[in-house]
Design a protein around this motif. Structure first.
Motif, PDB file in Angstrom:
ATOM      1  N   ALA A  45       0.787  -1.119  -0.047  1.00 35.36           N
ATOM      2  CA  ALA A  45       0.086  -0.143  -0.060  1.00 35.36           C
ATOM      3  C   ALA A  45       0.928   1.080  -0.071  1.00 35.36           C
ATOM      4  CB  ALA A  45      -0.890   0.025   1.056  1.00 35.36           C
ATOM      5  N   THR A  46       1.891   1.427   0.667  1.00 33.94           N
ATOM      6  CA  THR A  46       2.722   2.323   0.692  1.00 33.94           C
ATOM      7  C   THR A  46       3.580   2.707  -0.539  1.00 33.94           C
ATOM      8  OG1 THR A  46       3.324   1.971   3.250  1.00 33.94           O
ATOM      9  CG2 THR A  46       4.727   3.353   2.033  1.00 33.94           C
ATOM     10  N   VAL A  47       3.981   1.509  -0.874  1.00 40.79           N
ATOM     11  CA  VAL A  47       4.675   1.723  -2.414  1.00 40.79           C
ATOM     12  C   VAL A  47       3.729   2.188  -3.609  1.00 40.79           C
ATOM     13  CG1 VAL A  47       5.919   0.289  -4.024  1.00 40.79           C
ATOM     14  CG2 VAL A  47       6.600   0.162  -1.767  1.00 40.79           C
ATOM     15  N   SER A  49       0.925   3.785  -3.219  1.00 42.76           N
ATOM     16  CA  SER A  49       0.828   5.225  -2.978  1.00 42.76           C
ATOM     17  C   SER A  49       1.773   6.079  -3.148  1.00 42.76           C
ATOM     18  CB  SER A  49       0.384   5.211  -1.490  1.00 42.76           C
ATOM     19  OG  SER A  49      -0.624   4.588  -0.888  1.00 42.76           O
ATOM     20  N   PHE A  50       2.951   5.773  -2.992  1.00 42.41           N
ATOM     21  CA  PHE A  50       3.875   6.534  -3.207  1.00 42.41           C
ATOM     22  C   PHE A  50       4.359   6.858  -4.857  1.00 42.41           C
ATOM     23  CE2 PHE A  50       8.836   7.383  -4.254  1.00 42.41           C
ATOM     24  CZ  PHE A  50       8.871   8.506  -3.582  1.00 42.41           C
ATOM     25  N   VAL A  51       4.050   5.514  -5.371  1.00 38.62           N
ATOM     26  CA  VAL A  51       3.974   5.773  -6.918  1.00 38.62           C
ATOM     27  C   VAL A  51       2.957   6.741  -7.349  1.00 38.62           C
ATOM     28  CG1 VAL A  51       4.044   4.328  -9.192  1.00 38.62           C
ATOM     29  CG2 VAL A  51       5.428   3.604  -7.162  1.00 38.62           C
ATOM     30  N   LEU A  52       1.814   6.456  -6.792  1.00 36.44           N
ATOM     31  CA  LEU A  52       0.730   7.414  -7.449  1.00 36.44           C
ATOM     32  C   LEU A  52       0.920   8.775  -7.236  1.00 36.44           C
ATOM     33  CD1 LEU A  52      -2.428   5.034  -6.473  1.00 36.44           C
ATOM     34  CD2 LEU A  52      -1.638   5.709  -8.856  1.00 36.44           C
ATOM     35  N   LEU A  53       1.256   9.023  -5.905  1.00 36.42           N
ATOM     36  CA  LEU A  53       1.630  10.653  -5.821  1.00 36.42           C
ATOM     37  C   LEU A  53       2.479  11.204  -6.431  1.00 36.42           C
ATOM     38  CD1 LEU A  53       1.058   9.987  -1.858  1.00 36.42           C
ATOM     39  CD2 LEU A  53      -0.467  11.461  -3.462  1.00 36.42           C
ATOM     40  N   ILE A  54       3.694  10.508  -6.544  1.00 36.32           N
ATOM     41  CA  ILE A  54       4.936  11.054  -7.556  1.00 36.32           C
ATOM     42  C   ILE A  54       4.446  11.150  -8.857  1.00 36.32           C
ATOM     43  CG2 ILE A  54       7.113  10.489  -8.505  1.00 36.32           C
ATOM     44  CD1 ILE A  54       7.243  11.621  -5.745  1.00 36.32           C
ATOM     45  N   LEU A 113      -7.813   6.423   0.877  1.00 30.97           N
ATOM     46  CA  LEU A 113      -7.188   6.926   2.246  1.00 30.97           C
ATOM     47  C   LEU A 113      -5.898   7.619   2.194  1.00 30.97           C
ATOM     48  CD1 LEU A 113      -8.602   4.054   4.714  1.00 30.97           C
ATOM     49  CD2 LEU A 113      -9.623   6.224   4.218  1.00 30.97           C
ATOM     50  N   LEU A 114      -4.945   6.873   1.555  1.00 28.91           N
ATOM     51  CA  LEU A 114      -3.548   7.435   1.352  1.00 28.91           C
ATOM     52  C   LEU A 114      -3.284   8.275   0.242  1.00 28.91           C
ATOM     53  CD1 LEU A 114      -1.544   4.022   2.339  1.00 28.91           C
ATOM     54  CD2 LEU A 114      -2.535   5.983   3.756  1.00 28.91           C
ATOM     55  N   ALA A 115      -3.782   7.957  -0.853  1.00 27.59           N
ATOM     56  CA  ALA A 115      -3.450   8.466  -1.939  1.00 27.59           C
ATOM     57  C   ALA A 115      -4.791   8.937  -2.938  1.00 27.59           C
ATOM     58  CB  ALA A 115      -2.609   7.747  -3.079  1.00 27.59           C
ATOM     59  N   ALA A 138       9.464  15.842   1.552  1.00 28.05           N
ATOM     60  CA  ALA A 138       8.499  15.666   2.452  1.00 28.05           C
ATOM     61  C   ALA A 138       7.431  14.485   2.065  1.00 28.05           C
ATOM     62  CB  ALA A 138       7.480  17.063   2.808  1.00 28.05           C
ATOM     63  N   LEU A 139       7.364  14.209   1.036  1.00 29.42           N
ATOM     64  CA  LEU A 139       6.195  13.027   0.568  1.00 29.42           C
ATOM     65  C   LEU A 139       7.237  11.891   0.973  1.00 29.42           C
ATOM     66  CD1 LEU A 139       3.781  12.164  -0.752  1.00 29.42           C
ATOM     67  CD2 LEU A 139       5.298  11.995  -2.962  1.00 29.42           C
ATOM     68  N   VAL A 140       8.403  11.439   0.869  1.00 22.36           N
ATOM     69  CA  VAL A 140       9.080  10.493   0.983  1.00 22.36           C
ATOM     70  C   VAL A 140       9.179  10.341   2.573  1.00 22.36           C
ATOM     71  CG1 VAL A 140      11.604   9.437   1.354  1.00 22.36           C
ATOM     72  CG2 VAL A 140      10.777  10.733  -0.964  1.00 22.36           C
ATOM     73  N   LEU A 141       9.318  11.415   3.559  1.00 17.50           N
ATOM     74  CA  LEU A 141       9.184  11.222   4.811  1.00 17.50           C
ATOM     75  C   LEU A 141       7.832  10.765   5.281  1.00 17.50           C
ATOM     76  CD1 LEU A 141      11.254  14.470   5.795  1.00 17.50           C
ATOM     77  CD2 LEU A 141      11.828  12.094   6.131  1.00 17.50           C
ATOM     78  N   ASN A 142       6.713  11.464   4.703  1.00 16.79           N
ATOM     79  CA  ASN A 142       5.525  10.916   5.112  1.00 16.79           C
ATOM     80  C   ASN A 142       5.318   9.493   4.709  1.00 16.79           C
ATOM     81  OD1 ASN A 142       3.162  12.801   6.010  1.00 16.79           O
ATOM     82  ND2 ASN A 142       4.511  14.007   4.492  1.00 16.79           N
ATOM     83  N   MET A 143       5.681   8.987   3.648  1.00 15.34           N
ATOM     84  CA  MET A 143       5.585   7.477   3.369  1.00 15.34           C
ATOM     85  C   MET A 143       6.493   6.591   4.015  1.00 15.34           C
ATOM     86  SD  MET A 143       3.577   7.220   0.770  1.00 15.34           S
ATOM     87  CE  MET A 143       2.489   8.669   1.605  1.00 15.34           C
TER      88      MET A 143
END
Length: 146
Positions: A45-47, A49-54, A113-115, A138-143
């Motif tokens: 879920a984290t990975v 979400s991070f890919v979607l947000l980036i 929820l996350l992204a 900031a996004l990396v720190l949040n993830m």
């Protein structure tokens, strides 16, 4: 790239994203999903979400313009997906159900929820105010926190 780094901007972006992503507020939902026997893969879920947000951070404006979607319509579409995720959480049927869903990692955990739409529009807003390097850190720190 790091020439534009500003600690104050990074902290400000981190706090805004932390409030919008709100993983702490999602903990009861995650516990509820696990109690109902749904598989929740936190790392996946984290990975995702991070890919979607980036991806949305860099291509969000282009994607919205390509499909002629304004921010209001984007948020309205996210509301429909949010209702679908509520079905899963509350175990009610608002829309026609095609069968049991065994995993709850993608919907409702990753999206909305996350992204979700809030995180996407926040990234677009932050990009207008802050340097990209500060927002990405900031996004990396949040993830990492997620």
């Amino acid at each position: 790239m790091f020439a534009d780094f500003n600690f104050q901007q990074m902290i400000s972006a981190f706090i805004v994203l932390f409030a919008v992503i709100d993983i702490i507020g999602s903990i009861p939902i995650i516990i509820n999903l696990k109690e109902k026997g749904k598989d929740v893969n936190a790392m996946k879920a984290t990975v995702i979400s991070f890919v979607l947000l980036i991806g949305f951070f860099y291509a969000g404006d282009m994607m919205l313009k390509l499909f002629h979607v304004d921010i209001e319509s984007f948020v309205a579409g996210a509301f429909v997906i949010f209702l679908m995720s509520l079905e899963m959480i509350l175990d009610v049927e608002i829309f026609k159900n095609q069968g049991p869903i065994k995993e709850a990692t993608l919907v409702p955990l990753v999206f909305p929820l996350l992204a979700g739409a809030g995180a996407f529009t926040t990234l677009l807003s932050l990009r207008a105010e802050y340097a990209s390097v500060n927002i990405i850190i900031a996004l990396v720190l949040n993830m990492i926190w997620v």
